[in-house]
Design an enzyme around this catalytic site. Structure first.
Site, PDB file in Angstrom:
ATOM      1  N   VAL A 173      -1.740   8.542 -22.145  1.00  0.00           N
ATOM      2  CA  VAL A 173      -1.136   7.302 -22.617  1.00  0.00           C
ATOM      3  C   VAL A 173       0.258   7.633 -23.128  1.00  0.00           C
ATOM      4  CG1 VAL A 173      -1.996   7.449 -24.995  1.00  0.00           C
ATOM      5  CG2 VAL A 173      -1.506   5.219 -23.998  1.00  0.00           C
ATOM      6  N   SER A 174       1.212   6.761 -22.822  1.00  0.00           N
ATOM      7  CA  SER A 174       2.543   6.911 -23.408  1.00  0.00           C
ATOM      8  C   SER A 174       2.615   6.036 -24.645  1.00  0.00           C
ATOM      9  CB  SER A 174       3.630   6.496 -22.402  1.00  0.00           C
ATOM     10  OG  SER A 174       3.587   5.108 -22.163  1.00  0.00           O
ATOM     11  N   THR A 175       3.596   6.311 -25.487  1.00  0.00           N
ATOM     12  CA  THR A 175       3.735   5.549 -26.732  1.00  0.00           C
ATOM     13  C   THR A 175       3.896   4.066 -26.459  1.00  0.00           C
ATOM     14  OG1 THR A 175       4.789   7.456 -27.751  1.00  0.00           O
ATOM     15  CG2 THR A 175       5.046   5.356 -28.868  1.00  0.00           C
ATOM     16  N   GLU A 225       2.959   2.324 -23.778  1.00  0.00           N
ATOM     17  CA  GLU A 225       1.752   1.733 -23.208  1.00  0.00           C
ATOM     18  C   GLU A 225       0.699   1.490 -24.276  1.00  0.00           C
ATOM     19  OE1 GLU A 225       1.896   3.698 -18.738  1.00  0.00           O
ATOM     20  OE2 GLU A 225       1.071   4.808 -20.408  1.00  0.00           O
ATOM     21  N   GLN A 226       0.563   2.434 -25.183  1.00  0.00           N
ATOM     22  CA  GLN A 226      -0.449   2.270 -26.215  1.00  0.00           C
ATOM     23  C   GLN A 226      -0.119   1.080 -27.100  1.00  0.00           C
ATOM     24  OE1 GLN A 226      -1.684   5.863 -27.992  1.00  0.00           O
ATOM     25  NE2 GLN A 226      -2.891   4.924 -29.582  1.00  0.00           N
TER      26      GLN A 226
END
Length: 285
Positions: free
Chosen positions: A9-11, A13-14
């Protein structure tokens, strides 16, 4: 069947989509249990973009293929958002007799149809990613174009402040320890000293960069070419005025640019980026 679980997960996206690594792991462990597969390894990249394959857990997983037979993800875009990287991975898996499964999309690579569908979905995922990038760029461009006239004290594009400045509440402010050093650099260069000479004198006095590195031609040139020290921030081809203390006038900055360009031997490489002066504004009336 030995399964490797991969979660990412990227920042951004989260924050936007709610993909937590914990939720992904729990769902994939349940999936493997239902399939009767043994989970022999879990690889987690938290805060990494799927557009690049330079992710520590992903690279470790690919180096440890002897530990597993199938890699399982919750969605294809968790492992790659770039179709070329994805197909390179699939080629590597095929050469080593490994398989790929996307649990929520019910896709696997054990048959030709599955491989075809996986390729099509991955290309669509890349298209979506590129469209998001284009929209992000257009939004930043629009912000930059309107920032100069905006009634705000911030007037920044969320960039890292250069040597001589800091950010306070989103606004560019003077660093009282660093900005006098910048003044000295421009003054000494205007007086005829070379970049090498200025670097040598600063380093010998123990005056280093913000990161504690010695001054050299490259980082010194970055400062001497930066219009921020004459009151302007540059974003691509746009100039945006800021309200922090500027050690130079636009005219003084332009003089330094012309002086530096005159020292370039090849005329075709003498690119000079000047900024507006008060005389330019007067010429408009």
């Amino acid at each position: 069947m030995r399964a490797a679980i991969y979660v990412r997960v990227s920042t951004e996206e989260q924050a936007v989509e709610g993909y937590s690594v914990g939720a992904q792991k729990e769902l994939l462990q349940d999936y493997c249990l239902a399939e009767g597969w043994d989970v022999t390894a879990v690889y987690e990249d938290d805060g990494y973009s799927g557009r690049s394959d330079k992710r520590p857990a992903y690279r470790r997983m690919m180096a440890e293929m002897d530990l597993w037979d199938v890699v399982v993800v919750i969605k294809m875009d968790r492992i790659h958002r770039n179709s070329r990287n994805f197909m390179n991975m699939m080629d590597t898996l095929e050469k080593h007799g490994k398989m790929f499964v996307s649990s929520s999309e019910s896709l696997d690579t054990t048959n030709a149809l599955g491989r075809f569908v996986v390729d099509m979905i991955q290309r669509l995922a890349q298209l979506e990613s590129e469209q998001i990038g284009e929209r992000t760029y257009m939004g930043m461009r629009e912000k930059a174009e309107t920032l100069d006239s905006a009634d705000t004290g911030k007037r920044t594009m969320g960039f890292t402040p250069p040597f001589g400045y800091r950010l306070r509440d989103g606004a560019l402010v003077e660093d009282e320890d660093e900005l006098p050093i910048v003044r000295r650099m421009f003054e000494e260069y205007s007086e005829g000293r070379t970049v090498d000479q200025i670097c040598y004198s600063l380093n010998s006095e123990g005056i280093l960069t913000r990161r504690g590195n010695p001054w050299n031609k490259r980082n010194m040139a970055n400062i001497l070419h930066n219009p921020v020290y004459a009151g302007y921030m540059r974003w691509e081809d746009l100039l945006i005025r800021h309200r922090a203390t500027a050690p130079l006038t636009p005219g003084e900055f332009n003089d330094v640019q012309n002086r530096m360009a005159s020292k370039v031997r090849d005329p075709s490489k003498r690119t000079v980026h000047l900024i507006p002066t008060e005389d330019d504004f007067l010429d408009e009336f």
